[in-house]
Design a protein around this motif. Structure first.
Motif, PDB file in Angstrom:
ATOM      1  N   UNK A  83       0.806  -1.225   0.000  1.00  0.00           N
ATOM      2  CA  UNK A  83       0.000   0.000   0.000  1.00  0.00           C
ATOM      3  C   UNK A  83       0.838   1.274   0.000  1.00  0.00           C
ATOM      4  N   UNK A  84       2.060   1.196   0.490  1.00  0.00           N
ATOM      5  CA  UNK A  84       2.945   2.367   0.508  1.00  0.00           C
ATOM      6  C   UNK A  84       4.140   2.171  -0.411  1.00  0.00           C
ATOM      7  N   UNK A  85       3.922   1.408  -1.481  1.00  0.00           N
ATOM      8  CA  UNK A  85       4.963   1.100  -2.459  1.00  0.00           C
ATOM      9  C   UNK A  85       6.111   0.310  -1.842  1.00  0.00           C
ATOM     10  N   UNK A  86       5.853  -0.379  -0.734  1.00  0.00           N
ATOM     11  CA  UNK A  86       6.848  -1.222  -0.104  1.00  0.00           C
ATOM     12  C   UNK A  86       6.881  -2.565  -0.829  1.00  0.00           C
ATOM     13  N   UNK A  87       8.079  -3.144  -1.032  1.00  0.00           N
ATOM     14  CA  UNK A  87       8.161  -4.394  -1.784  1.00  0.00           C
ATOM     15  C   UNK A  87       7.618  -5.584  -0.995  1.00  0.00           C
ATOM     16  N   UNK A  88       6.877  -6.414  -1.721  1.00  0.00           N
ATOM     17  CA  UNK A  88       6.332  -7.654  -1.189  1.00  0.00           C
ATOM     18  C   UNK A  88       6.746  -8.755  -2.162  1.00  0.00           C
ATOM     19  N   UNK A  89       7.465  -9.752  -1.662  1.00  0.00           N
ATOM     20  CA  UNK A  89       7.914 -10.861  -2.496  1.00  0.00           C
ATOM     21  C   UNK A  89       6.918 -11.999  -2.355  1.00  0.00           C
ATOM     22  N   UNK A  90       6.432 -12.478  -3.512  1.00  0.00           N
ATOM     23  CA  UNK A  90       5.410 -13.518  -3.518  1.00  0.00           C
ATOM     24  C   UNK A  90       5.821 -14.679  -4.401  1.00  0.00           C
ATOM     25  N   UNK A  91       5.309 -15.854  -4.045  1.00  0.00           N
ATOM     26  CA  UNK A  91       5.415 -17.043  -4.888  1.00  0.00           C
ATOM     27  C   UNK A  91       4.006 -17.608  -4.998  1.00  0.00           C
ATOM     28  N   UNK A  92       3.544 -17.800  -6.219  1.00  0.00           N
ATOM     29  CA  UNK A  92       2.192 -18.301  -6.423  1.00  0.00           C
ATOM     30  C   UNK A  92       1.130 -17.407  -5.818  1.00  0.00           C
ATOM     31  N   UNK A  93       1.375 -16.101  -5.785  1.00  0.00           N
ATOM     32  CA  UNK A  93       0.425 -15.148  -5.226  1.00  0.00           C
ATOM     33  C   UNK A  93       0.428 -15.077  -3.701  1.00  0.00           C
ATOM     34  N   UNK A  94       1.369 -15.774  -3.058  1.00  0.00           N
ATOM     35  CA  UNK A  94       1.451 -15.779  -1.599  1.00  0.00           C
ATOM     36  C   UNK A  94       2.735 -15.075  -1.157  1.00  0.00           C
ATOM     37  N   UNK A  95       2.583 -14.125  -0.267  1.00  0.00           N
ATOM     38  CA  UNK A  95       3.740 -13.382   0.252  1.00  0.00           C
ATOM     39  C   UNK A  95       4.630 -14.294   1.082  1.00  0.00           C
ATOM     40  N   UNK A  96       5.952 -14.116   0.941  1.00  0.00           N
ATOM     41  CA  UNK A  96       6.884 -14.837   1.804  1.00  0.00           C
ATOM     42  C   UNK A  96       7.889 -13.899   2.457  1.00  0.00           C
ATOM     43  N   UNK A  97       8.171 -12.762   1.864  1.00  0.00           N
ATOM     44  CA  UNK A  97       8.977 -11.694   2.469  1.00  0.00           C
ATOM     45  C   UNK A  97       8.242 -10.402   2.180  1.00  0.00           C
ATOM     46  N   UNK A  98       8.062  -9.609   3.231  1.00  0.00           N
ATOM     47  CA  UNK A  98       7.228  -8.415   3.126  1.00  0.00           C
ATOM     48  C   UNK A  98       7.906  -7.279   3.874  1.00  0.00           C
ATOM     49  N   UNK A  99       8.170  -6.198   3.170  1.00  0.00           N
ATOM     50  CA  UNK A  99       8.721  -5.006   3.816  1.00  0.00           C
ATOM     51  C   UNK A  99       7.537  -4.201   4.327  1.00  0.00           C
ATOM     52  N   UNK A 100       7.385  -4.173   5.613  1.00  0.00           N
ATOM     53  CA  UNK A 100       6.198  -3.633   6.265  1.00  0.00           C
ATOM     54  C   UNK A 100       6.296  -2.123   6.468  1.00  0.00           C
ATOM     55  N   UNK A 101       5.176  -1.471   6.410  1.00  0.00           N
ATOM     56  CA  UNK A 101       5.125  -0.050   6.738  1.00  0.00           C
ATOM     57  C   UNK A 101       5.080   0.101   8.260  1.00  0.00           C
ATOM     58  N   UNK A 102       5.368   1.282   8.742  1.00  0.00           N
ATOM     59  CA  UNK A 102       5.346   1.542  10.188  1.00  0.00           C
ATOM     60  C   UNK A 102       3.941   1.305  10.731  1.00  0.00           C
ATOM     61  N   UNK A 103       3.863   0.541  11.812  1.00  0.00           N
ATOM     62  CA  UNK A 103       2.582   0.205  12.427  1.00  0.00           C
ATOM     63  C   UNK A 103       2.695   0.375  13.933  1.00  0.00           C
ATOM     64  N   UNK A 104       1.592   0.619  14.628  1.00  0.00           N
ATOM     65  CA  UNK A 104       1.652   0.869  16.071  1.00  0.00           C
ATOM     66  C   UNK A 104       2.097  -0.331  16.911  1.00  0.00           C
ATOM     67  N   UNK A 105       1.971  -1.543  16.377  1.00  0.00           N
ATOM     68  CA  UNK A 105       2.337  -2.713  17.179  1.00  0.00           C
ATOM     69  C   UNK A 105       3.840  -2.980  17.213  1.00  0.00           C
ATOM     70  N   UNK A 106       4.614  -2.315  16.385  1.00  0.00           N
ATOM     71  CA  UNK A 106       6.071  -2.480  16.380  1.00  0.00           C
ATOM     72  C   UNK A 106       6.693  -1.102  16.562  1.00  0.00           C
ATOM     73  N   UNK A 107       6.993  -0.788  17.816  1.00  0.00           N
ATOM     74  CA  UNK A 107       7.495   0.554  18.138  1.00  0.00           C
ATOM     75  C   UNK A 107       8.572   0.474  19.200  1.00  0.00           C
ATOM     76  N   UNK A 108       9.382   1.502  19.248  1.00  0.00           N
ATOM     77  CA  UNK A 108      10.424   1.602  20.262  1.00  0.00           C
ATOM     78  C   UNK A 108       9.760   1.656  21.638  1.00  0.00           C
TER      79      UNK A 108
END
Length: 138
Positions: free
Chosen positions: A27-52
């Motif tokens: 959604x934020x032009x972050x790369x998502x690597x897929x095989x057969x339409x299924x994500x296996x490596x995903x560069x995630x955008x900043x989210x509230x559940x992963x914070x300092x």
């Protein structure tokens, strides 16, 4: 012998080198690597559940790797020598997270195994079989 440390560029190169991979934009032009339409490596955008924990600032460099099962996830996140973590948002989800800024805590060989396992966990049985026959694991 000095082991080469992993980098963010290695994540991209290793994921893209796996067979039948498609790179899509999140959604934020972050790369998502897929095989057969299924994500296996995903560069995630900043989210509230992963914070300092001290500042509350959202991590903007989280990478998600799918894992084969809960045992693999537990092994990766419970090993204090490894930078992998999870959040309550990912409870029950077969994946681990790592900050790109901490990838250097992994060797290139360790990262390679994580990316390959991620791909194997999402590829079809036939694609898994073909890849494993060409890349036997010891």
């Amino acid at each position: 012998m000095v082991r080469r440390r992993a980098t963010e560029a290695d994540v991209h190169a290793l994921a893209a080198a796996m067979p039948h991979v498609q790179i899509v934009e999140g959604s934020s032009e972050n790369p998502v690597y897929q095989v057969g339409g299924k994500s296996f490596v995903y560069f995630r955008t900043a989210r509230p559940d992963a914070a300092d924990p001290e500042t509350g600032e959202r991590y903007d460099d989280v990478i998600i790797f799918w894992v084969p099962d809960a045992e693999d996830k537990d092994a990766l996140v419970s090993d204090d020598r490894l930078p992998f973590f999870t959040t309550p948002h990912f409870d029950g989800h077969p994946s681990v997270l790592v900050r790109a800024s901490r990838l250097g805590e992994l060797s290139y060989a360790q990262l390679t195994e994580v990316v390959e396992d991620a791909w194997l966990s999402r590829a079809s049985a036939r694609r898994q079989q073909v890849w494993l026959s060409e890349h036997p694991r010891g």
